[in-house]
Scaffold this motif. Structure first.
Motif, PDB file in Angstrom:
ATOM      1  N   CYS A 334     -53.610  63.818 -31.962  1.00  0.00           N
ATOM      2  CA  CYS A 334     -52.848  64.931 -32.538  1.00  0.00           C
ATOM      3  C   CYS A 334     -53.280  66.256 -31.914  1.00  0.00           C
ATOM      4  CB  CYS A 334     -53.041  64.959 -34.052  1.00  0.00           C
ATOM      5  SG  CYS A 334     -52.009  66.190 -34.887  1.00  0.00           S
ATOM      6  N   ASP A 335     -54.587  66.459 -31.773  1.00  0.00           N
ATOM      7  CA  ASP A 335     -55.099  67.687 -31.145  1.00  0.00           C
ATOM      8  C   ASP A 335     -54.635  67.785 -29.685  1.00  0.00           C
ATOM      9  OD1 ASP A 335     -56.362  68.339 -33.482  1.00  0.00           O
ATOM     10  OD2 ASP A 335     -58.325  67.564 -32.856  1.00  0.00           O
ATOM     11  N   GLY A 338     -50.962  68.727 -29.364  1.00  0.00           N
ATOM     12  CA  GLY A 338     -50.755  70.157 -29.594  1.00  0.00           C
ATOM     13  C   GLY A 338     -51.105  70.973 -28.368  1.00  0.00           C
ATOM     14  N   GLU A 342     -48.634  73.177 -25.710  1.00  0.00           N
ATOM     15  CA  GLU A 342     -48.948  74.554 -25.346  1.00  0.00           C
ATOM     16  C   GLU A 342     -49.072  74.736 -23.841  1.00  0.00           C
ATOM     17  OE1 GLU A 342     -52.555  77.825 -26.000  1.00  0.00           O
ATOM     18  OE2 GLU A 342     -52.551  75.948 -27.138  1.00  0.00           O
TER      19      GLU A 342
END
Length: 390
Positions: A334-335, A338, A342
């Motif tokens: 999940c990190d 993200g 970006e």
């Protein structure tokens, strides 16, 4: 949320935008060039018939390395020059026709007057109204000046009309002249339609550019056949097919760009990406990357025919893992996703996640360990690619 995710992607880079704007600008320039050549063709006809024609000054063509702005400006300049040249040629044709008409009137006027006097002395039949006849002829001569026609036939009819002393025969001959005008209008309408269709077809051929594939080759052949056949209209299904081919090529370019960006970004985030990653991601299959030297990784897929992607954490089947380890892997995924979203934005890839699954809603997918590239193998493959590139 750390379960499987999905969303839409959009590619918007300066290079991509310029390339597509350049493609469309070139197509417009090709269309303008076709219209310009049509005007030059009409000028050659006028020159051959009258011995003189207005000069047609062509604006400078864009350079081989011109960008989309330069091509667009060149297309507008050529369109303006074409419109102006067409107007000047039309005016010159009318002036030439009027001059020929006036010359022949001057030559015939005395003989016609003599004929009228003789006819008036011999009979009481009313003579035609010559002023009215001149007006009727003049209208037709002005229109004929803008039409392709048998000039000798039209000239003979005008001579016969002026020489005739019978109003009924004058009307009959004027009707014959009207038939020539009608045929000339039809021929001019077809010529204009063929010219417009040719310009569209050339622009479509330009849009196909360097696209490859059997379907594209078939489209090029069909376009060439239609140009040679001088068709007056462009088939709607051909327009649709060319648009689809260009759109498909753009979509494939987008997929390749997204795959490259994901490849580079995952490596930047510490994932091990194998040499087949981009190929798999561009195709209909999924692509995998290992998280460092762990037994976990990520599975990514670009949906065929749509600007959408899916992503989820996976684990190798080489070892047994605990629920806690799997949960930690999902959080790491999940990190990473993200950060991927970006960082991808730097290279013009807008990833918008709109599908999120609650953690634990699905068991972590297990995949064959060979699908997850190992660091040593990835480094070896990279060195081999670099060696082949040199």
């Amino acid at each position: 949320m750390s379960g499987p995710k999905g969303g839409a992607y959009r590619v918007e880079t300066a290079e991509q935008r310029e390339a597509r704007m350049l493609r469309e600008a070139k197509a417009k320039y090709v269309s303008a060039e076709s219209a310009w050549q049509d005007v030059l063709s009409r000028r050659r006809v006028l020159l051959a018939v009258t011995g003189s024609a207005p000069a047609c000054e062509r604006p400078a063509a864009p350079s081989a390395t011109a960008d989309s702005a330069a091509y667009s400006a060149a297309a507008r300049a050529l369109q303006k020059a074409t419109t102006e040249a067409a107007g000047e040629i039309a005016a010159a044709r009318e002036a030439a026709a009027q001059q020929v008409h006036a010359d022949r009137v001057a030559q015939m006027v005395e003989s016609v007057r003599s004929e009228q006097r003789s006819r008036q002395a011999a009979t009481v039949t009313p003579a035609p109204d010559r002023t009215r006849i001149d007006e009727r002829i003049d209208r037709r001569v002005r229109e004929l000046a803008h039409l392709e026609h048998d000039s000798e036939q039209a000239r003979q009819l005008v001579d016969d009309i002026r020489a005739s002393g019978s109003p009924s025969r004058v009307d009959l001959l004027l009707n014959e002249l009207d038939v020539i005008i009608k045929d000339g209008r039809a021929a001019e309408a077809r010529r204009a339609a063929v010219s417009a269709a040719r310009a569209r077809l050339l622009a479509m051929r330009s849009r196909l550019g360097e696209l490859t594939g059997t379907d594209v080759a078939g489209l090029r052949i069909r376009i060439e056949q239609l140009i040679r056949g001088e068709v007056p209209t462009v088939p709607d299904d051909l327009v649709t097919a060319v648009d689809a081919a260009v759109r498909h090529a753009d979509e494939e370019d987008d997929r390749r760009h997204v795959a490259r960006v994901m490849h580079e970004t995952l490596e930047e985030l510490g994932y091990v990406v194998g040499p087949e990653f981009s190929t798999d991601l561009c195709g209909a299959t999924a692509a995998y990357a290992r998280r460092g030297s762990s037994h976990y990784g990520v599975k990514l897929r670009l949906e065929p025919g749509a600007h959408r992607f899916s992503a989820q954490a996976v684990r190798s089947d080489a070892v047994l893992t605990s629920a806690g380890e799997d949960a930690a892997a999902e959080r790491a995924f999940c990190d990473a996703l993200g950060k991927l979203v970006e960082l991808a934005g730097r290279d013009g890839v807008d990833l918008r996640v709109d599908v999120r699954t609650e953690p634990g809603a699905y068991a972590l997918q297990q995949v064959s360990d060979v699908r997850l590239a190992r660091p040593a193998a990835a480094r070896s493959a990279r060195r081999e690619q670099e060696r082949r590139a040199t």
